[in-house]
Scaffold this motif. Structure first.
Motif, PDB file in Angstrom:
ATOM      1  N   HIS A 169       0.824  -1.208   0.000  1.00 63.62           N
ATOM      2  CA  HIS A 169       0.000   0.000   0.000  1.00 63.62           C
ATOM      3  C   HIS A 169       0.860   1.259   0.000  1.00 63.62           C
ATOM      4  CE1 HIS A 169      -3.849  -1.872  -0.016  1.00 63.62           C
ATOM      5  NE2 HIS A 169      -3.495  -2.666   0.972  1.00 63.62           N
ATOM      6  N   TRP A 170       2.027   1.198   0.603  1.00 59.80           N
ATOM      7  CA  TRP A 170       2.959   2.329   0.550  1.00 59.80           C
ATOM      8  C   TRP A 170       3.381   2.569  -0.904  1.00 59.80           C
ATOM      9  CZ3 TRP A 170       7.834   3.118  -1.266  1.00 59.80           C
ATOM     10  CH2 TRP A 170       8.453   4.315  -0.896  1.00 59.80           C
ATOM     11  N   ARG A 171       3.690   1.479  -1.628  1.00 61.98           N
ATOM     12  CA  ARG A 171       4.118   1.617  -3.032  1.00 61.98           C
ATOM     13  C   ARG A 171       3.014   2.201  -3.903  1.00 61.98           C
ATOM     14  NH1 ARG A 171       6.086  -3.722  -2.361  1.00 61.98           N
ATOM     15  NH2 ARG A 171       4.478  -4.415  -3.796  1.00 61.98           N
ATOM     16  N   ILE A 172       1.777   1.797  -3.680  1.00 64.97           N
ATOM     17  CA  ILE A 172       0.663   2.356  -4.449  1.00 64.97           C
ATOM     18  C   ILE A 172       0.541   3.851  -4.149  1.00 64.97           C
ATOM     19  CG2 ILE A 172      -1.852   2.313  -4.777  1.00 64.97           C
ATOM     20  CD1 ILE A 172      -0.484  -0.115  -5.990  1.00 64.97           C
ATOM     21  N   ALA A 173       0.607   4.224  -2.883  1.00 62.91           N
ATOM     22  CA  ALA A 173       0.541   5.635  -2.491  1.00 62.91           C
ATOM     23  C   ALA A 173       1.711   6.412  -3.089  1.00 62.91           C
ATOM     24  CB  ALA A 173       0.527   5.758  -0.967  1.00 62.91           C
ATOM     25  N   TYR A 174       2.892   5.836  -3.060  1.00 65.59           N
ATOM     26  CA  TYR A 174       4.090   6.471  -3.625  1.00 65.59           C
ATOM     27  C   TYR A 174       3.905   6.723  -5.127  1.00 65.59           C
ATOM     28  CZ  TYR A 174       9.083   7.215  -4.565  1.00 65.59           C
ATOM     29  OH  TYR A 174      10.285   7.743  -4.939  1.00 65.59           O
ATOM     30  N   ALA A 175       3.282   5.765  -5.810  1.00 62.08           N
ATOM     31  CA  ALA A 175       3.049   5.913  -7.249  1.00 62.08           C
ATOM     32  C   ALA A 175       2.186   7.138  -7.541  1.00 62.08           C
ATOM     33  CB  ALA A 175       2.403   4.659  -7.822  1.00 62.08           C
ATOM     34  N   HIS A 176       1.287   7.450  -6.637  1.00 65.20           N
ATOM     35  CA  HIS A 176       0.460   8.640  -6.835  1.00 65.20           C
ATOM     36  C   HIS A 176       1.149   9.907  -6.327  1.00 65.20           C
ATOM     37  CE1 HIS A 176      -2.716  11.533  -6.836  1.00 65.20           C
ATOM     38  NE2 HIS A 176      -2.593  11.674  -5.524  1.00 65.20           N
ATOM     39  N   ILE A 177       1.606   9.869  -5.086  1.00 64.43           N
ATOM     40  CA  ILE A 177       2.087  11.080  -4.419  1.00 64.43           C
ATOM     41  C   ILE A 177       3.414  11.575  -4.987  1.00 64.43           C
ATOM     42  CG2 ILE A 177       2.877  12.010  -2.191  1.00 64.43           C
ATOM     43  CD1 ILE A 177       0.777  10.010  -0.927  1.00 64.43           C
ATOM     44  N   VAL A 178       4.350  10.686  -5.201  1.00 68.65           N
ATOM     45  CA  VAL A 178       5.683  11.104  -5.625  1.00 68.65           C
ATOM     46  C   VAL A 178       5.860  11.003  -7.143  1.00 68.65           C
ATOM     47  CG1 VAL A 178       8.151  10.620  -5.416  1.00 68.65           C
ATOM     48  CG2 VAL A 178       6.688  10.493  -3.396  1.00 68.65           C
ATOM     49  N   LEU A 179       5.506   9.865  -7.701  1.00 70.22           N
ATOM     50  CA  LEU A 179       5.748   9.649  -9.120  1.00 70.22           C
ATOM     51  C   LEU A 179       4.685  10.250 -10.027  1.00 70.22           C
ATOM     52  CD1 LEU A 179       6.925   5.922  -8.985  1.00 70.22           C
ATOM     53  CD2 LEU A 179       8.340   8.004  -8.990  1.00 70.22           C
ATOM     54  N   GLY A 180       3.479  10.391  -9.505  1.00 70.84           N
ATOM     55  CA  GLY A 180       2.387  10.890 -10.343  1.00 70.84           C
ATOM     56  C   GLY A 180       1.960   9.882 -11.394  1.00 70.84           C
ATOM     57  N   THR A 181       2.304   8.630 -11.183  1.00 65.20           N
ATOM     58  CA  THR A 181       1.981   7.570 -12.141  1.00 65.20           C
ATOM     59  C   THR A 181       0.478   7.354 -12.232  1.00 65.20           C
ATOM     60  OG1 THR A 181       4.042   6.477 -11.551  1.00 65.20           O
ATOM     61  CG2 THR A 181       2.409   5.146 -12.703  1.00 65.20           C
ATOM     62  N   ILE A 182      -0.201   7.471 -11.095  1.00 67.20           N
ATOM     63  CA  ILE A 182      -1.643   7.253 -11.063  1.00 67.20           C
ATOM     64  C   ILE A 182      -2.334   8.461 -10.450  1.00 67.20           C
ATOM     65  CG2 ILE A 182      -1.469   4.734 -10.973  1.00 67.20           C
ATOM     66  CD1 ILE A 182      -1.958   4.879  -7.950  1.00 67.20           C
ATOM     67  N   THR A 183      -3.593   8.632 -10.807  1.00 70.42           N
ATOM     68  CA  THR A 183      -4.374   9.750 -10.276  1.00 70.42           C
ATOM     69  C   THR A 183      -4.939   9.373  -8.914  1.00 70.42           C
ATOM     70  OG1 THR A 183      -6.476   8.996 -11.200  1.00 70.42           O
ATOM     71  CG2 THR A 183      -5.061  10.361 -12.643  1.00 70.42           C
ATOM     72  N   VAL A 184      -5.523  10.361  -8.255  1.00 69.36           N
ATOM     73  CA  VAL A 184      -6.155  10.096  -6.963  1.00 69.36           C
ATOM     74  C   VAL A 184      -7.352   9.163  -7.153  1.00 69.36           C
ATOM     75  CG1 VAL A 184      -7.703  12.119  -6.933  1.00 69.36           C
ATOM     76  CG2 VAL A 184      -6.838  11.169  -4.775  1.00 69.36           C
ATOM     77  N   TYR A 185      -7.983   9.214  -8.316  1.00 65.99           N
ATOM     78  CA  TYR A 185      -9.099   8.306  -8.597  1.00 65.99           C
ATOM     79  C   TYR A 185      -8.598   6.870  -8.759  1.00 65.99           C
ATOM     80  CZ  TYR A 185     -11.553  12.658  -9.230  1.00 65.99           C
ATOM     81  OH  TYR A 185     -12.083  13.901  -9.018  1.00 65.99           O
ATOM     82  N   ASP A 186      -7.425   6.725  -9.370  1.00 64.45           N
ATOM     83  CA  ASP A 186      -6.813   5.399  -9.479  1.00 64.45           C
ATOM     84  C   ASP A 186      -6.429   4.891  -8.091  1.00 64.45           C
ATOM     85  OD1 ASP A 186      -6.926   5.587 -12.303  1.00 64.45           O
ATOM     86  OD2 ASP A 186      -4.977   6.591 -12.357  1.00 64.45           O
ATOM     87  N   LEU A 187      -5.881   5.775  -7.285  1.00 63.63           N
ATOM     88  CA  LEU A 187      -5.506   5.429  -5.912  1.00 63.63           C
ATOM     89  C   LEU A 187      -6.724   4.932  -5.137  1.00 63.63           C
ATOM     90  CD1 LEU A 187      -3.300   5.508  -3.643  1.00 63.63           C
ATOM     91  CD2 LEU A 187      -4.034   7.872  -3.222  1.00 63.63           C
ATOM     92  N   ASN A 188      -7.862   5.523  -5.417  1.00 56.94           N
ATOM     93  CA  ASN A 188      -9.090   5.153  -4.725  1.00 56.94           C
ATOM     94  C   ASN A 188      -9.565   3.745  -5.085  1.00 56.94           C
ATOM     95  OD1 ASN A 188     -11.061   5.766  -2.790  1.00 56.94           O
ATOM     96  ND2 ASN A 188     -12.501   6.416  -4.370  1.00 56.94           N
TER      97      ASN A 188
END
Length: 181
Positions: free
Chosen positions: A102-121
């Motif tokens: 879950h940290w890696r998924i959050a990191y993909a959004h917060i730091v890398l911008g790989t996924i949107t907040v909707y993807d994170l959801n």
């Protein structure tokens, strides 16, 4: 003759500008589609791993309280004391892997911008469940899983908006009657 050439030159510039604009728009649209496809792939790959990996399944059971012999509180105790039975240590390592995922998924959004907040959801319910345990949230902050807490903070407004639509959804259920009744 010079006005003809002047008109021709202006016309050439307009055609060139239109072509350049069309090229930029096409490139942007293709780039957006490509990024959207990559985000979709990323989410589905992560979801597949999440659903098939034994540590992830065990982590889910622990988080949702479906593993009565091992709870989040047991995890926190084992990690604080750095000791426990073999089974407790094994379950703790599985739950630690779960948090790392879950940290890696959050990191993909917060730091890398790989996924949107909707993807994170797409993983929002798991972050929500983590947010319900304040001791687990503190553990996340203390042990370097802080991106999980940042993700929770970003997702909280979405959860509130979703909760506001629940009464509307519940009332709409009455309108849909089974044709078999």
């Amino acid at each position: 003759m010079s006005s003809f050439f002047g008109l021709s030159t202006n016309h050439s510039w307009m055609v060139a500008a239109a072509s350049l604009t069309w090229g930029a728009i096409s490139y942007t649209l293709n780039s957006l589609r490509s990024r959207s496809l990559e985000r979709t792939r990323f989410i589905f790959e992560q979801q597949r791993f999440f659903e098939t990996d034994s540590s992830m399944r065990k982590g889910n059971k622990i988080l949702y309280g479906l593993k009565p012999d091992f709870t989040v509180e047991t995890f926190l105790r084992v990690m604080k004391e750095l000791k426990g039975t073999t089974t407790e240590v094994t379950n703790s390592m599985a739950f630690e892997s779960y948090l790392n995922f879950h940290w890696r998924i959050a990191y993909a959004h917060i730091v890398l911008g790989t996924i949107t907040v909707y993807d994170l959801n797409a993983f929002g319910d798991f972050y929500y469940r983590i947010s319900l345990n304040k001791d687990l949230c503190k553990y996340c902050i203390d042990e370097g899983f802080d991106k999980i807490i940042e993700a929770i903070e970003k997702l909280t407004p979405m959860w509130k908006r979703e909760q506001e639509t629940v009464p509307e959804l519940l009332s709409s259920i009455d309108r849909y009657k089974s044709p078999f009744q």
